[in-house]
Design a protein around this motif. Structure first.
Motif, mmCIF file in Angstrom:
data_model
loop_
_atom_site.group_PDB
_atom_site.id
_atom_site.type_symbol
_atom_site.label_atom_id
_atom_site.label_comp_id
_atom_site.label_asym_id
_atom_site.label_seq_id
_atom_site.Cartn_x
_atom_site.Cartn_y
_atom_site.Cartn_z
ATOM 1 N N ARG A 88 0.723 16.984 3.177
ATOM 2 C CA ARG A 88 1.122 16.470 4.483
ATOM 3 C C ARG A 88 0.952 14.951 4.578
ATOM 4 N N TYR A 89 0.503 14.322 3.489
ATOM 5 C CA TYR A 89 0.223 12.902 3.509
ATOM 6 C C TYR A 89 1.335 12.100 2.834
ATOM 7 N N VAL A 90 1.658 10.966 3.422
ATOM 8 C CA VAL A 90 2.456 9.990 2.704
ATOM 9 C C VAL A 90 1.498 9.221 1.787
ATOM 10 N N MET A 91 1.925 9.010 0.549
ATOM 11 C CA MET A 91 1.109 8.351 -0.457
ATOM 12 C C MET A 91 1.784 7.063 -0.903
ATOM 13 N N GLY A 92 0.981 6.125 -1.359
ATOM 14 C CA GLY A 92 1.606 4.884 -1.783
ATOM 15 C C GLY A 92 0.679 3.980 -2.560
ATOM 16 N N TRP A 93 1.204 2.779 -2.833
ATOM 17 C CA TRP A 93 0.453 1.766 -3.564
ATOM 18 C C TRP A 93 0.624 0.416 -2.860
ATOM 19 N N PHE A 94 -0.477 -0.289 -2.746
ATOM 20 C CA PHE A 94 -0.497 -1.683 -2.339
ATOM 21 C C PHE A 94 -1.095 -2.480 -3.486
ATOM 22 N N ARG A 95 -0.979 -3.798 -3.426
ATOM 23 C CA ARG A 95 -1.620 -4.634 -4.422
ATOM 24 C C ARG A 95 -2.086 -5.920 -3.790
ATOM 25 N N ALA A 108 -2.468 -8.123 -10.424
ATOM 26 C CA ALA A 108 -3.109 -7.859 -9.131
ATOM 27 C C ALA A 108 -4.037 -6.662 -9.276
ATOM 28 N N VAL A 109 -4.834 -6.434 -8.251
ATOM 29 C CA VAL A 109 -5.544 -5.166 -8.110
ATOM 30 C C VAL A 109 -4.619 -4.229 -7.345
ATOM 31 N N TYR A 110 -4.402 -3.062 -7.896
ATOM 32 C CA TYR A 110 -3.496 -2.085 -7.291
ATOM 33 C C TYR A 110 -4.324 -0.986 -6.614
ATOM 34 N N TYR A 111 -3.981 -0.713 -5.358
ATOM 35 C CA TYR A 111 -4.703 0.256 -4.559
ATOM 36 C C TYR A 111 -3.827 1.460 -4.246
ATOM 37 N N CYS A 112 -4.385 2.641 -4.441
ATOM 38 C CA CYS A 112 -3.749 3.865 -3.995
ATOM 39 C C CYS A 112 -4.096 4.062 -2.517
ATOM 40 N N VAL A 113 -3.098 4.449 -1.718
ATOM 41 C CA VAL A 113 -3.299 4.577 -0.276
ATOM 42 C C VAL A 113 -2.664 5.861 0.228
ATOM 43 N N ALA A 114 -3.093 6.282 1.426
ATOM 44 C CA ALA A 114 -2.575 7.528 2.001
ATOM 45 C C ALA A 114 -2.716 7.532 3.512
ATOM 46 N N SER A 115 -1.814 8.259 4.162
ATOM 47 C CA SER A 115 -1.876 8.498 5.606
ATOM 48 C C SER A 115 -1.227 9.835 5.908
ATOM 49 N N LEU A 116 -1.627 10.452 7.003
ATOM 50 C CA LEU A 116 -0.895 11.616 7.495
ATOM 51 C C LEU A 116 0.471 11.176 7.978
ATOM 52 N N GLY A 117 1.444 12.035 7.776
ATOM 53 C CA GLY A 117 2.765 11.742 8.317
ATOM 54 C C GLY A 117 3.677 11.086 7.308
ATOM 55 N N SER A 118 4.566 10.219 7.800
ATOM 56 C CA SER A 118 5.591 9.608 6.975
ATOM 57 C C SER A 118 5.471 8.094 6.945
ATOM 58 N N TYR A 119 6.158 7.508 5.985
ATOM 59 C CA TYR A 119 6.185 6.046 5.863
ATOM 60 C C TYR A 119 6.959 5.434 7.036
ATOM 61 N N LYS A 134 0.508 0.918 7.839
ATOM 62 C CA LYS A 134 -0.914 0.618 7.698
ATOM 63 C C LYS A 134 -1.624 1.901 7.279
ATOM 64 N N PRO A 135 -1.869 2.067 5.990
ATOM 65 C CA PRO A 135 -2.492 3.302 5.511
ATOM 66 C C PRO A 135 -3.901 3.501 6.053
ATOM 67 N N THR A 136 -4.254 4.772 6.163
ATOM 68 C CA THR A 136 -5.579 5.125 6.668
ATOM 69 C C THR A 136 -6.630 5.101 5.572
ATOM 70 N N TYR A 137 -6.250 5.608 4.414
ATOM 71 C CA TYR A 137 -7.206 5.764 3.331
ATOM 72 C C TYR A 137 -6.828 4.861 2.151
ATOM 73 N N TRP A 138 -7.878 4.297 1.523
ATOM 74 C CA TRP A 138 -7.681 3.378 0.401
ATOM 75 C C TRP A 138 -8.606 3.768 -0.743
ATOM 76 N N GLY A 139 -8.104 3.641 -1.970
ATOM 77 C CA GLY A 139 -8.952 3.764 -3.131
ATOM 78 C C GLY A 139 -9.671 2.459 -3.411
ATOM 79 N N GLN A 140 -10.453 2.452 -4.485
ATOM 80 C CA GLN A 140 -11.236 1.264 -4.843
ATOM 81 C C GLN A 140 -10.394 0.217 -5.569
ATOM 82 N N GLY A 141 -9.292 0.631 -6.125
ATOM 83 C CA GLY A 141 -8.406 -0.308 -6.806
ATOM 84 C C GLY A 141 -8.576 -0.296 -8.306
ATOM 85 N N THR A 142 -7.504 -0.662 -9.003
ATOM 86 C CA THR A 142 -7.531 -0.792 -10.458
ATOM 87 C C THR A 142 -6.803 -2.078 -10.831
#
Length: 122
Positions: A31-38, A92-103, A108-116
């Motif tokens: 149910r989550y939209v997933m993505g990447w920021f950097r 860059a540092v790349y972050y995995c992100v997620a939110s309920l719903g759609s893009y 503005k994602p709700t959840y963020w990873g620590q980055g790679t």
């Protein structure tokens, strides 16, 4: 609550490829939209790519279109970012992100990873 853990970053020469992976924990992953920021040194975090739930529509920022591909495996709770034709400006540092719903635009994602860290040498 969703926890995200990235892997797959590293050092690569310009023109090379890397595949980032993101393992997600939590209920109702589908149910989550997933993505990447950097975030590059000295710059603000910026959107890279997103994929709606159930492997639906994908979205990319202009500077990665045609080079990066986002995908997800809802059985394994995984999200991937295949990066080809890498350029030094992709460093860059790349972050995995997620939110309920759609893009949506200016997401503005709700959840963020620590980055790679991804480093592309010229």
């Amino acid at each position: 609550q969703v926890q995200l853990e990235e892997s797959g970053g590293g050092l690569v020469q310009a023109g090379g490829s890397l595949r980032l992976s993101c393992a997600a924990s939590g209920r109702a992953f589908v149910r989550y939209v997933m993505g990447w920021f950097r975030q590059a040194p000295g710059k603000e975090r910026e959107f890279v790519a997103a994929i709606n739930w159930s492997g639906g529509r994908t979205y990319y920022t202009d500077f990665v279109k045609g080079r990066f591909t986002i995908s997800r495996d809802d059985v394994k709770n995984m999200v991937y970012l295949e990066m080809n034709s890498l350029k030094p400006e992709d460093t860059a540092v790349y972050y995995c992100v997620a939110s309920l719903g759609s893009y949506y635009v200016k997401w503005k994602p709700t959840y963020w990873g620590q980055g790679t860290q991804v480093t592309v040498s010229s």
